[in-house]
Design a protein around this motif. Sequence first.
Motif, PDB file in Angstrom:
ATOM      1  N   ALA A 107       0.879  -1.166   0.000  1.00 35.81           N
ATOM      2  CA  ALA A 107       0.000   0.000   0.000  1.00 35.81           C
ATOM      3  C   ALA A 107       0.916   1.215   0.000  1.00 35.81           C
ATOM      4  N   ALA A 108       0.703   2.119  -0.958  1.00 33.83           N
ATOM      5  CA  ALA A 108       1.623   3.255  -1.113  1.00 33.83           C
ATOM      6  C   ALA A 108       0.837   4.553  -1.216  1.00 33.83           C
ATOM      7  N   ARG A 109       1.471   5.610  -0.736  1.00 32.52           N
ATOM      8  CA  ARG A 109       0.917   6.980  -0.882  1.00 32.52           C
ATOM      9  C   ARG A 109       2.039   7.836  -1.435  1.00 32.52           C
ATOM     10  N   ALA A 110       1.768   8.530  -2.529  1.00 28.76           N
ATOM     11  CA  ALA A 110       2.789   9.323  -3.204  1.00 28.76           C
ATOM     12  C   ALA A 110       2.282  10.738  -3.437  1.00 28.76           C
ATOM     13  N   GLY A 111       3.224  11.643  -3.454  1.00 28.55           N
ATOM     14  CA  GLY A 111       2.905  13.051  -3.732  1.00 28.55           C
ATOM     15  C   GLY A 111       3.608  13.511  -4.991  1.00 28.55           C
ATOM     16  N   GLN A 112       2.889  14.164  -5.906  1.00 27.12           N
ATOM     17  CA  GLN A 112       3.439  14.607  -7.173  1.00 27.12           C
ATOM     18  C   GLN A 112       3.981  16.022  -7.032  1.00 27.12           C
ATOM     19  N   SER A 113       5.205  16.235  -7.474  1.00 25.35           N
ATOM     20  CA  SER A 113       5.792  17.570  -7.469  1.00 25.35           C
ATOM     21  C   SER A 113       5.096  18.437  -8.522  1.00 25.35           C
ATOM     22  N   VAL A 114       4.780  19.685  -8.169  1.00 33.03           N
ATOM     23  CA  VAL A 114       4.158  20.612  -9.126  1.00 33.03           C
ATOM     24  C   VAL A 114       5.192  21.493  -9.790  1.00 33.03           C
ATOM     25  N   GLU A 115       6.477  21.292  -9.505  1.00 33.61           N
ATOM     26  CA  GLU A 115       7.549  22.087 -10.099  1.00 33.61           C
ATOM     27  C   GLU A 115       8.168  21.405 -11.300  1.00 33.61           C
ATOM     28  N   THR A 116       7.826  20.160 -11.553  1.00 38.25           N
ATOM     29  CA  THR A 116       8.342  19.463 -12.721  1.00 38.25           C
ATOM     30  C   THR A 116       7.434  19.751 -13.908  1.00 38.25           C
ATOM     31  N   ASN A 133      -3.021   7.406  -3.796  1.00 41.10           N
ATOM     32  CA  ASN A 133      -2.813   6.126  -3.104  1.00 41.10           C
ATOM     33  C   ASN A 133      -2.846   4.991  -4.122  1.00 41.10           C
ATOM     34  N   SER A 134      -2.130   3.914  -3.780  1.00 39.09           N
ATOM     35  CA  SER A 134      -2.188   2.707  -4.610  1.00 39.09           C
ATOM     36  C   SER A 134      -2.139   1.476  -3.705  1.00 39.09           C
ATOM     37  N   TYR A 135      -2.866   0.441  -4.132  1.00 34.65           N
ATOM     38  CA  TYR A 135      -2.945  -0.801  -3.357  1.00 34.65           C
ATOM     39  C   TYR A 135      -2.752  -1.973  -4.321  1.00 34.65           C
ATOM     40  N   GLU A 136      -2.016  -2.959  -3.860  1.00 37.74           N
ATOM     41  CA  GLU A 136      -1.776  -4.123  -4.720  1.00 37.74           C
ATOM     42  C   GLU A 136      -1.459  -5.341  -3.865  1.00 37.74           C
ATOM     43  N   THR A 137      -1.994  -6.477  -4.255  1.00 36.08           N
ATOM     44  CA  THR A 137      -1.662  -7.758  -3.626  1.00 36.08           C
ATOM     45  C   THR A 137      -1.617  -8.817  -4.727  1.00 36.08           C
ATOM     46  N   SER A 334      -9.153   3.230  -4.407  1.00 34.03           N
ATOM     47  CA  SER A 334      -9.467   3.079  -2.982  1.00 34.03           C
ATOM     48  C   SER A 334      -9.212   1.643  -2.576  1.00 34.03           C
ATOM     49  N   GLY A 335      -8.831   1.466  -1.323  1.00 32.39           N
ATOM     50  CA  GLY A 335      -8.597   0.125  -0.824  1.00 32.39           C
ATOM     51  C   GLY A 335      -9.850  -0.724  -0.856  1.00 32.39           C
TER      52      GLY A 335
END
Length: 485
Positions: A107-116, A133-137, A334-335
């Motif tokens: 389970a991951a949570r990522a933030g996207q840079s707005v400066e790229t 968010n992303s979920y995988e099994t 969503s999970g």
Amino acid sequence: MFPLRTLVLIVSACILAGCTVGPDYSRPEAPVAEHYQALAQRRVSEPTHVATWWKGFGDPLLSQFVSDALAQNLDLAQASARMVQTRAGLGAATAALLPYGSVSGQAARAGQSVETPLGQVVSSTPDYNRYGNSYETDLNASWELDLFGGLRRARQAALADYQASEADVAATRLAVAAQTADIYITLRGLQTRLDIANKRVITQQQLLEKIQLLHSKGLAPEYQVHQTEGALAQVKATVPVLSNGLDAAMNALDVMLGTPPGTHRAQLASPGAIPHTPAITAMGTPADLLRRRPDIMVAERHLAASSARIGVAVSEYYPTFSLNALLGSATAVSGNNLFTAGASQSAGVLGLRWRLFDFGRINAQIEQAKGQEAEALAAYRLSALRATEDVENAFSALVNRQTQAVTLTGGETALASARQSSFIAFQQGTTSLIDVLHNDETLLQASDARAQAQTESARAAVAAFRALGGGWQSSLPGEMANKPG
């Protein structure tokens, strides 16, 4: 494209056929004689004990020390630990033949840079959320298809290594029991000889006193005094040597028992009799050593392992196929949607690995494996020769030492009678005390020689039991040693 169904049929046929490249191992002949030369000179009888051969010496303390050593010795602990390691290696080699499965999830949570550049573009989108968010099994499975037997040969090598480690434990047990018995017998022999040496010192001192008295009265020349002083010094000089050997033997016995030096010194302080030499049988022919001696079994199993590793090297000529499968679920919404029908994912992969342009290195690996097999073969045959040599030497020493002990015992008996006769003559006034003391010294010298012979005879019996493999019998059936599986 090559039809998948046809490929599956080919793979299944190869698996069912059980193709295995490389040589199939069979136990080679070893250069051994038909019978023992030393035993042809003398017939020896059947022992009372075989598996617990040390009980045949009739010394309860010896049996106790051997039993304690087999339970506490650290060399044996190391050998047992090595066996555990090779057993684990066999388990790993066996597992390599089976499908492998694993479960993974994240389970991951990522933030996207707005400066790229990308971030600047997507951030202009209405309702943009820079965090996601992303979920995988997943359930993963893979299986390396052992079409040409490389993995099976590797398992054969691991099995032979494990069997060699089992035999090595038996060889160590035999060595520990034999060394413990040998040290104990040596210790008792030194105690007996030290007691005789102390008696010889007393006898020589008494003799010196008598000769000094005669010299003071002008009845003995001065050189006799000096001769007796020199003889006394020689006898006294043997005491520290014997004491040093006794201390070393006690310390060595403690180490064999896995205890600090000095632990059993009080228990061994009182001198004990030298254990008697038990009767020993030939226990078969030299060819029987190949099945009885654990060190030969170690060498033979190493040879089997090296033969199997040739097959491992040869298998690198051929392609390796593997089957991989994935079944899982992934979502970036969503999970709660993780295990829905839309989030499911799956994959199936048929893998191929082939060292097609690496045959030069494969050739070198095969030649190396063949060289290791040739070395192991020579080691196996040499171990058989040396085992036969051990038996020949041990029985030759046993027969000759027993003969020596019997002869010296008879001589000691005769000298004891002579000493008794001289003492009676002294009491009757027909001989001097000096003659009695001389006879005492001669008798003590014979007793010392007899004690040495008895000690060496018992030690030769230990060596014979060890050379014959003790009571250990191979737990490996003969067909197992010959089968490649």
